[in-house]
Design an enzyme around this catalytic site. Sequence first.
Site, PDB file in Angstrom:
ATOM      1  N   HIS A 269     -47.120 -57.449  46.078  1.00 48.55           N
ATOM      2  CA  HIS A 269     -48.276 -57.817  45.252  1.00 48.55           C
ATOM      3  C   HIS A 269     -47.907 -57.847  43.767  1.00 48.55           C
ATOM      4  CE1 HIS A 269     -52.681 -57.723  44.246  1.00 48.55           C
ATOM      5  NE2 HIS A 269     -52.205 -57.167  43.142  1.00 48.55           N
ATOM      6  N   GLU A 270     -47.328 -56.743  43.283  1.00 48.94           N
ATOM      7  CA  GLU A 270     -47.006 -56.686  41.850  1.00 48.94           C
ATOM      8  C   GLU A 270     -45.893 -57.663  41.489  1.00 48.94           C
ATOM      9  OE1 GLU A 270     -49.052 -55.284  40.010  1.00 48.94           O
ATOM     10  OE2 GLU A 270     -50.080 -54.083  41.526  1.00 48.94           O
ATOM     11  N   HIS A 273     -47.378 -60.979  40.647  1.00 49.73           N
ATOM     12  CA  HIS A 273     -47.809 -61.045  39.241  1.00 49.73           C
ATOM     13  C   HIS A 273     -46.622 -61.344  38.331  1.00 49.73           C
ATOM     14  CE1 HIS A 273     -51.981 -59.824  39.495  1.00 49.73           C
ATOM     15  NE2 HIS A 273     -51.698 -58.705  40.137  1.00 49.73           N
ATOM     16  N   GLU A 299     -54.385 -62.929  39.874  1.00 45.09           N
ATOM     17  CA  GLU A 299     -54.533 -62.307  41.191  1.00 45.09           C
ATOM     18  C   GLU A 299     -54.262 -63.295  42.320  1.00 45.09           C
ATOM     19  OE1 GLU A 299     -54.927 -59.219  42.355  1.00 45.09           O
ATOM     20  OE2 GLU A 299     -54.647 -58.535  40.304  1.00 45.09           O
TER      21      GLU A 299
END
Length: 507
Positions: A269-270, A273, A299
């Site tokens: 997830h990170e 980003h 997101e």
Amino acid sequence: MGGKILYKKWQCLKKRLREIYDLESVIAVLTWDQNTHMPPGGAEARGKQLSVLGELAHQKKTAPELGELLEAVESEPPFLSYDSDQASIVRVAKRQYLEAQKVSTGFISRFYEHIAKTNQIWMEARESNDFGKVAPCLEKTLDLSREYASFFPESEHIADPLINRSDYGMKASDIQELFHQLRRQLVPFVDEITQQPASDRSCLLQAYPVQKQLDFCKEVIAKMGFDFRRGRLDLAMHPFMIGFAAGDIRITTRVKEQDLSEVLFSTIHEAGHAIYEMGINPAYEGTPLHNGISCGVHESQSRLWENIIGRSREFWSYFYPKLQARFPSQLGNVSLDDFYRAINHVERSLIRTDADELTYNLHVIIRFDLELALLEGKLQIRDLPEAWNERYKTDLGLVPPNDRDGVLQDIHWYFDFIGGVFQGYTLGNILSSQFYQAALKACPEIPEQIVHGNFVPLHAWLKENIYQHGSKYTAAEIVERATGSSLAIEPYMEYLRKKYYNLYLSR
């Protein structure tokens, strides 16, 4: 205006914008340190440091000289073409200047100092499971959130200025309508799926040595496109991504020795980003264009990589044999099909960051509704834990056993304003499917390439259509340019139905 004079003013403008960029980067460095390595005793001093820097940055953002330079160049021919980089820098800088003009420098100083203090107290309150310890700070955060909104009296709703900070152009009324449509479709679907026999997650809930988990995750995100020459991975209580410069973009993750899924999906997830910010045109560094355009679009990239790609069978067709080789005693006898079902397990749960794709948005909608109630004065901070627990009972059929797993679980209200951030998670979920659908239309070979560990076609499409532009266009413009339509929930619901019907209803 003469060419030499115009050139000189343009250089002066870029110099001022660079100073603001660098100051905000320093603030980001101190914020990263506070959440990763700073000892608890440094909280008070860090608050004062951030207060000074925040005040200085705000002074530069609102300096009359900056406004004069923007006004001087904006009507000149080189700055009239909407799509040009020069015009875009001026357009975005002027919008930010006019918004910053409305907010007092003294307020910014008070806010930074308060938030640094609150963040440390939240960490202690979460550790000791004591909401009362941080409640007085949260009262002040609510006051500051309302004060910020008061600087924009023309707003339709008190939450609009807060939402505008992270999702420019969106209003509370827009989000309420969108969430109403989404919830109306999600709730019966969640009910239908959770009535089916649950997937077996036991293969994930074994002892996995922490360092071996981290080493595997580094291998995964490097393959996805995370550049370790320009980034690093650290541990934090609440995973996050933060960028200091084009060549220094950092992520954090969280590891549980007895749950492999925690580190896998928080890291992916990170990294999503970070890969976005690593793909921004490097020529934009030092300008307001060198950022992701909105919380929702940001997101969309973390959720696209985490869920649509990171929880796909194609992804694990490539990575699962490697994972088995790292953990043969835990996974050697677990088939790919069983592992795939385990990582796509659906269950009503208490923790947003651990929630599956189907129930996740219900967590966000609860938070968004509570934020509006707090800002509107319909809910008091002292009653927040009870209201939180009641909504979880109503919407998810669960009651948190303690505040740590309830109102204290997320960092956001304890490290920023109350309002204006959580909606971005669901906007991101919706957009992730819309963007991926457009990517598949342009490059149908993407799934097959992922099976072979080739992420280049997907990465190239995302960079071309989203990443490189930074903040050059608004979120609405990026969505239209990349997908040919405005924000729509249909691709997202189509993705969820197809995936989870196949997993749960076609056995």
